[in-house]
Design a protein around this motif. Structure first.
Motif, mmCIF file in Angstrom:
data_model
loop_
_atom_site.group_PDB
_atom_site.id
_atom_site.type_symbol
_atom_site.label_atom_id
_atom_site.label_comp_id
_atom_site.label_asym_id
_atom_site.label_seq_id
_atom_site.Cartn_x
_atom_site.Cartn_y
_atom_site.Cartn_z
ATOM 1 N N ASN A 151 35.009 -52.207 -14.760
ATOM 2 C CA ASN A 151 35.272 -50.861 -14.250
ATOM 3 C C ASN A 151 35.093 -49.791 -15.331
ATOM 4 O O ASN A 151 35.523 -48.668 -15.163
ATOM 5 C CB ASN A 151 36.663 -50.774 -13.637
ATOM 6 C CG ASN A 151 37.767 -51.069 -14.637
ATOM 7 O OD1 ASN A 151 37.519 -51.523 -15.752
ATOM 8 N ND2 ASN A 151 39.002 -50.834 -14.229
ATOM 9 N N ASP A 162 32.920 -53.917 -8.634
ATOM 10 C CA ASP A 162 33.073 -54.377 -7.259
ATOM 11 C C ASP A 162 34.511 -54.830 -7.066
ATOM 12 O O ASP A 162 35.299 -54.785 -8.000
ATOM 13 C CB ASP A 162 32.070 -55.490 -6.917
ATOM 14 C CG ASP A 162 32.215 -56.713 -7.813
ATOM 15 O OD1 ASP A 162 33.323 -56.969 -8.335
ATOM 16 O OD2 ASP A 162 31.229 -57.433 -8.008
ATOM 17 N N ALA A 163 34.831 -55.240 -5.878
ATOM 18 C CA ALA A 163 36.199 -55.662 -5.583
ATOM 19 C C ALA A 163 36.286 -57.178 -5.432
ATOM 20 O O ALA A 163 37.212 -57.687 -4.816
ATOM 21 C CB ALA A 163 36.686 -54.976 -4.317
ATOM 22 N N ASP A 223 39.102 -57.563 -11.551
ATOM 23 C CA ASP A 223 39.720 -57.841 -10.251
ATOM 24 C C ASP A 223 40.628 -59.060 -10.362
ATOM 25 O O ASP A 223 40.314 -60.010 -11.078
ATOM 26 C CB ASP A 223 38.635 -58.104 -9.197
ATOM 27 C CG ASP A 223 37.732 -56.901 -9.013
ATOM 28 O OD1 ASP A 223 38.262 -55.807 -8.765
ATOM 29 O OD2 ASP A 223 36.500 -57.046 -9.157
#
Length: 174
Positions: free
Chosen positions: A26, A92-93, A128
């Motif tokens: 991130n 991304d998640a 994540d």
């Protein structure tokens, strides 16, 4: 008769400043630093390309882990100041664990050569949380007989696969 003095031009060598780089998924970008050593004659440049490893490069973030655009680092005549290139990182998640790709110098211009470190491993550190699969135990009932002990077998299952080691503590009761 006079003497002519001639000092041959030395454009130097170009290197990555480290063999490894890392940045958070991130973090937006990962910055690589390039150096010019051993000479500064003439304008020189090198390309930086990205490939390999467990990360996926692409031209757009979905589904890529980083944007795979070749970079160029350039130095003017007499310039020995470090240069940087940035690699866009895609957040991304999805939990994927840390992922890697390689950065490689190539196409040296102006007579420059590759220095001590012409490739590096770049790590995108995962941000994540890992998925937590549910653990279930099948319904076990065993009738106890009078002949002594009885072996009971039961199945422990995960609701979904996990790339992590999953452990569970258990106990039996009367």
């Amino acid at each position: 008769i006079g003497a002519d003095e001639f000092v041959p031009a030395n454009p130097g060598s170009l290197s990555l400043s480290a063999a490894t780089y890392s940045g958070a998924e991130n973090g937006g970008t990962i910055t690589l630093t390039l150096t010019r050593t051993g000479g500064s004659s003439g304008a020189v440049s090198t390309t930086v390309s990205y490939s390999g490893g467990s990360a996926t490069g692409g031209t757009v973030c979905n589904p890529a882990d980083y944007i795979n655009l070749s970079s160029i680092a350039s130095w003017a005549d007499g310039d020995t100041v470090d240069k940087t290139v940035t690699v866009p990182i895609c957040d991304d998640a999805v939990f994927e664990g840390d992922e890697t790709f390689n950065a490689t110098l190539g196409t040296f211009t102006g007579g420059a050569t590759g220095g001590a470190t012409t490739s590096a491993v770049v790590t995108i550190t995962e941000n994540d949380p890992p998925p937590l699969p549910a653990i279930s135990i099948n319904d076990v009932a065993q009738a106890e007989g009078n002949s002594g002990t009885s072996l009971m077998t039961f199945t422990v299952s995960l609701s979904s696969p996990s790339g992590l080691t999953v452990t569970v503590n258990y106990a039996t009761t009367d």
